[in-house]
Write a protein that holds these residues in place. Structure first.
Motif, PDB file in Angstrom:
ATOM      1  N   ARG A 137      -0.659 -19.719  35.942  1.00  0.00           N
ATOM      2  CA  ARG A 137      -2.004 -19.247  36.274  1.00  0.00           C
ATOM      3  C   ARG A 137      -2.992 -19.850  35.277  1.00  0.00           C
ATOM      4  O   ARG A 137      -2.848 -19.671  34.071  1.00  0.00           O
ATOM      5  N   PRO A 138      -4.006 -20.575  35.775  1.00  0.00           N
ATOM      6  CA  PRO A 138      -5.029 -21.130  34.879  1.00  0.00           C
ATOM      7  C   PRO A 138      -5.710 -20.037  34.059  1.00  0.00           C
ATOM      8  O   PRO A 138      -5.879 -18.905  34.530  1.00  0.00           O
ATOM      9  N   MET A 139      -6.090 -20.385  32.820  1.00  0.00           N
ATOM     10  CA  MET A 139      -6.732 -19.449  31.896  1.00  0.00           C
ATOM     11  C   MET A 139      -8.040 -20.058  31.384  1.00  0.00           C
ATOM     12  O   MET A 139      -8.170 -21.276  31.291  1.00  0.00           O
ATOM     13  N   ILE A 140      -8.993 -19.178  31.035  1.00  0.00           N
ATOM     14  CA  ILE A 140     -10.255 -19.621  30.447  1.00  0.00           C
ATOM     15  C   ILE A 140     -10.654 -18.669  29.321  1.00  0.00           C
ATOM     16  O   ILE A 140     -10.137 -17.562  29.203  1.00  0.00           O
ATOM     17  N   VAL A 141     -11.592 -19.125  28.498  1.00  0.00           N
ATOM     18  CA  VAL A 141     -12.297 -18.260  27.557  1.00  0.00           C
ATOM     19  C   VAL A 141     -13.652 -18.073  28.210  1.00  0.00           C
ATOM     20  O   VAL A 141     -14.382 -19.042  28.426  1.00  0.00           O
ATOM     21  N   ASP A 142     -13.993 -16.836  28.586  1.00  0.00           N
ATOM     22  CA  ASP A 142     -15.181 -16.622  29.414  1.00  0.00           C
ATOM     23  C   ASP A 142     -16.520 -16.726  28.697  1.00  0.00           C
ATOM     24  O   ASP A 142     -17.554 -16.813  29.334  1.00  0.00           O
ATOM     25  N   SER A 143     -16.538 -16.734  27.364  1.00  0.00           N
ATOM     26  CA  SER A 143     -17.783 -16.941  26.638  1.00  0.00           C
ATOM     27  C   SER A 143     -17.472 -17.464  25.243  1.00  0.00           C
ATOM     28  O   SER A 143     -16.379 -17.216  24.723  1.00  0.00           O
ATOM     29  N   PRO A 144     -18.407 -18.167  24.617  1.00  0.00           N
ATOM     30  CA  PRO A 144     -18.158 -18.705  23.276  1.00  0.00           C
ATOM     31  C   PRO A 144     -17.864 -17.624  22.236  1.00  0.00           C
ATOM     32  O   PRO A 144     -17.165 -17.877  21.268  1.00  0.00           O
ATOM     33  N   ALA A 145     -18.370 -16.423  22.449  1.00  0.00           N
ATOM     34  CA  ALA A 145     -18.149 -15.333  21.488  1.00  0.00           C
ATOM     35  C   ALA A 145     -16.811 -14.625  21.710  1.00  0.00           C
ATOM     36  O   ALA A 145     -16.356 -13.877  20.858  1.00  0.00           O
ATOM     37  N   SER A 146     -16.182 -14.887  22.855  1.00  0.00           N
ATOM     38  CA  SER A 146     -14.932 -14.207  23.190  1.00  0.00           C
ATOM     39  C   SER A 146     -13.757 -14.757  22.396  1.00  0.00           C
ATOM     40  O   SER A 146     -13.733 -15.914  22.017  1.00  0.00           O
ATOM     41  N   THR A 147     -12.811 -13.902  22.140  1.00  0.00           N
ATOM     42  CA  THR A 147     -11.569 -14.340  21.501  1.00  0.00           C
ATOM     43  C   THR A 147     -10.390 -14.078  22.424  1.00  0.00           C
ATOM     44  O   THR A 147      -9.256 -14.053  21.994  1.00  0.00           O
ATOM     45  N   GLU A 148     -10.694 -13.878  23.692  1.00  0.00           N
ATOM     46  CA  GLU A 148      -9.669 -13.500  24.649  1.00  0.00           C
ATOM     47  C   GLU A 148      -9.559 -14.516  25.777  1.00  0.00           C
ATOM     48  O   GLU A 148     -10.563 -14.965  26.326  1.00  0.00           O
ATOM     49  N   LEU A 149      -8.329 -14.884  26.117  1.00  0.00           N
ATOM     50  CA  LEU A 149      -8.080 -15.741  27.266  1.00  0.00           C
ATOM     51  C   LEU A 149      -7.979 -14.861  28.507  1.00  0.00           C
ATOM     52  O   LEU A 149      -7.341 -13.818  28.478  1.00  0.00           O
ATOM     53  N   LYS A 150      -8.625 -15.302  29.589  1.00  0.00           N
ATOM     54  CA  LYS A 150      -8.595 -14.549  30.839  1.00  0.00           C
ATOM     55  C   LYS A 150      -8.126 -15.431  31.974  1.00  0.00           C
ATOM     56  O   LYS A 150      -8.390 -16.631  31.978  1.00  0.00           O
ATOM     57  N   ALA A 151      -7.458 -14.818  32.938  1.00  0.00           N
ATOM     58  CA  ALA A 151      -6.991 -15.546  34.116  1.00  0.00           C
ATOM     59  C   ALA A 151      -8.182 -16.080  34.895  1.00  0.00           C
ATOM     60  O   ALA A 151      -9.222 -15.433  34.982  1.00  0.00           O
ATOM     61  N   SER A 152      -8.023 -17.267  35.427  1.00  0.00           N
ATOM     62  CA  SER A 152      -9.086 -17.912  36.185  1.00  0.00           C
ATOM     63  C   SER A 152      -8.489 -18.648  37.365  1.00  0.00           C
ATOM     64  O   SER A 152      -7.653 -19.528  37.187  1.00  0.00           O
ATOM     65  N   GLY A 153      -8.895 -18.305  38.550  1.00  0.00           N
ATOM     66  CA  GLY A 153      -8.409 -19.020  39.714  1.00  0.00           C
ATOM     67  C   GLY A 153      -7.039 -18.563  40.166  1.00  0.00           C
ATOM     68  O   GLY A 153      -6.454 -17.630  39.645  1.00  0.00           O
ATOM     69  N   SER A 154      -6.544 -19.281  41.153  1.00  0.00           N
ATOM     70  CA  SER A 154      -5.260 -18.902  41.746  1.00  0.00           C
ATOM     71  C   SER A 154      -4.100 -19.605  41.051  1.00  0.00           C
ATOM     72  O   SER A 154      -4.274 -20.595  40.358  1.00  0.00           O
ATOM     73  N   THR A 155      -2.920 -19.069  41.272  1.00  0.00           N
ATOM     74  CA  THR A 155      -1.718 -19.624  40.657  1.00  0.00           C
ATOM     75  C   THR A 155      -1.340 -20.941  41.327  1.00  0.00           C
ATOM     76  O   THR A 155      -1.780 -21.237  42.434  1.00  0.00           O
ATOM     77  N   LEU A 156      -0.524 -21.702  40.624  1.00  0.00           N
ATOM     78  CA  LEU A 156      -0.004 -22.930  41.191  1.00  0.00           C
ATOM     79  C   LEU A 156       1.404 -23.167  40.670  1.00  0.00           C
ATOM     80  O   LEU A 156       1.839 -22.514  39.718  1.00  0.00           O
ATOM     81  N   VAL A 157       2.101 -24.090  41.279  1.00  0.00           N
ATOM     82  CA  VAL A 157       3.446 -24.453  40.850  1.00  0.00           C
ATOM     83  C   VAL A 157       3.359 -25.811  40.173  1.00  0.00           C
ATOM     84  O   VAL A 157       2.762 -26.745  40.711  1.00  0.00           O
ATOM     85  N   ALA A 158       3.938 -25.895  38.985  1.00  0.00           N
ATOM     86  CA  ALA A 158       3.936 -27.146  38.226  1.00  0.00           C
ATOM     87  C   ALA A 158       5.367 -27.510  37.852  1.00  0.00           C
ATOM     88  O   ALA A 158       6.194 -26.631  37.622  1.00  0.00           O
ATOM     89  N   THR A 159       5.649 -28.796  37.779  1.00  0.00           N
ATOM     90  CA  THR A 159       6.957 -29.224  37.301  1.00  0.00           C
ATOM     91  C   THR A 159       6.938 -29.231  35.776  1.00  0.00           C
ATOM     92  O   THR A 159       5.886 -29.388  35.157  1.00  0.00           O
ATOM     93  N   ASP A 160       8.116 -29.033  35.177  1.00  0.00           N
ATOM     94  CA  ASP A 160       8.204 -28.943  33.722  1.00  0.00           C
ATOM     95  C   ASP A 160       9.464 -29.631  33.218  1.00  0.00           C
ATOM     96  O   ASP A 160      10.552 -29.326  33.661  1.00  0.00           O
ATOM     97  N   SER A 161       9.280 -30.534  32.263  1.00  0.00           N
ATOM     98  CA  SER A 161      10.434 -31.174  31.626  1.00  0.00           C
ATOM     99  C   SER A 161      10.458 -30.877  30.130  1.00  0.00           C
ATOM    100  O   SER A 161      11.271 -31.415  29.400  1.00  0.00           O
ATOM    101  N   LEU A 162       9.539 -29.998  29.680  1.00  0.00           N
ATOM    102  CA  LEU A 162       9.420 -29.705  28.247  1.00  0.00           C
ATOM    103  C   LEU A 162      10.130 -28.427  27.820  1.00  0.00           C
ATOM    104  O   LEU A 162      10.292 -28.178  26.635  1.00  0.00           O
ATOM    105  N   GLY A 163      10.505 -27.588  28.778  1.00  0.00           N
ATOM    106  CA  GLY A 163      11.208 -26.357  28.444  1.00  0.00           C
ATOM    107  C   GLY A 163      10.311 -25.153  28.238  1.00  0.00           C
ATOM    108  O   GLY A 163      10.668 -24.225  27.515  1.00  0.00           O
TER     109      GLY A 163
END
Length: 102
Positions: free
Chosen positions: A28-54
């Motif tokens: 699920r994509p994440m954003i910081v909703d404002s420069p003063a925020s210290t919290e990551l929030k979900a943004s947008g819809s989920t997606l499937v990604a391939t991973d070779s890094l573990g």
């Protein structure tokens, strides 16, 4: 690049032959909703990604999509649209650490 949190995995026993042995993550994509925020929030819809890094559930990852995803895949002819290209250790925003991997 997209910052995303791994929410789980996707298992597909039948898939394109070029994708055999590929790990799929539900992210699920994440954003910081404002420069003063210290919290990551979900943004947008989920997606499937391939991973070779573990990467695993709960990890914060860097994702690329489109033609960049094919370049980041193990085989540049793979039919992929999203690939994990990094596992995030720390995010420092305005001299404040807002994320540190566990």
């Amino acid at each position: 690049m997209i910052l995303a949190r791994v929410e789980g995995s996707v298992v597909a026993t039948k898939k394109n032959p070029k994708m055999q042995g590929t790990k799929f993550l539900f992210v699920r994509p994440m954003i910081v909703d404002s420069p003063a925020s210290t919290e990551l929030k979900a943004s947008g819809s989920t997606l499937v990604a391939t991973d070779s890094l573990g990467a695993g559930e709960g990890d914060l990852v860097l994702i690329v999509q489109g033609s960049s995803a094919r370049l980041g895949a193990a085989d540049d002819k793979s039919p992929v649209d999203a690939v994990v290209i990094g596992i995030v250790d720390t995010i420092d925003l305005s001299k404040r650490v807002i994320y540190k991997a566990h």
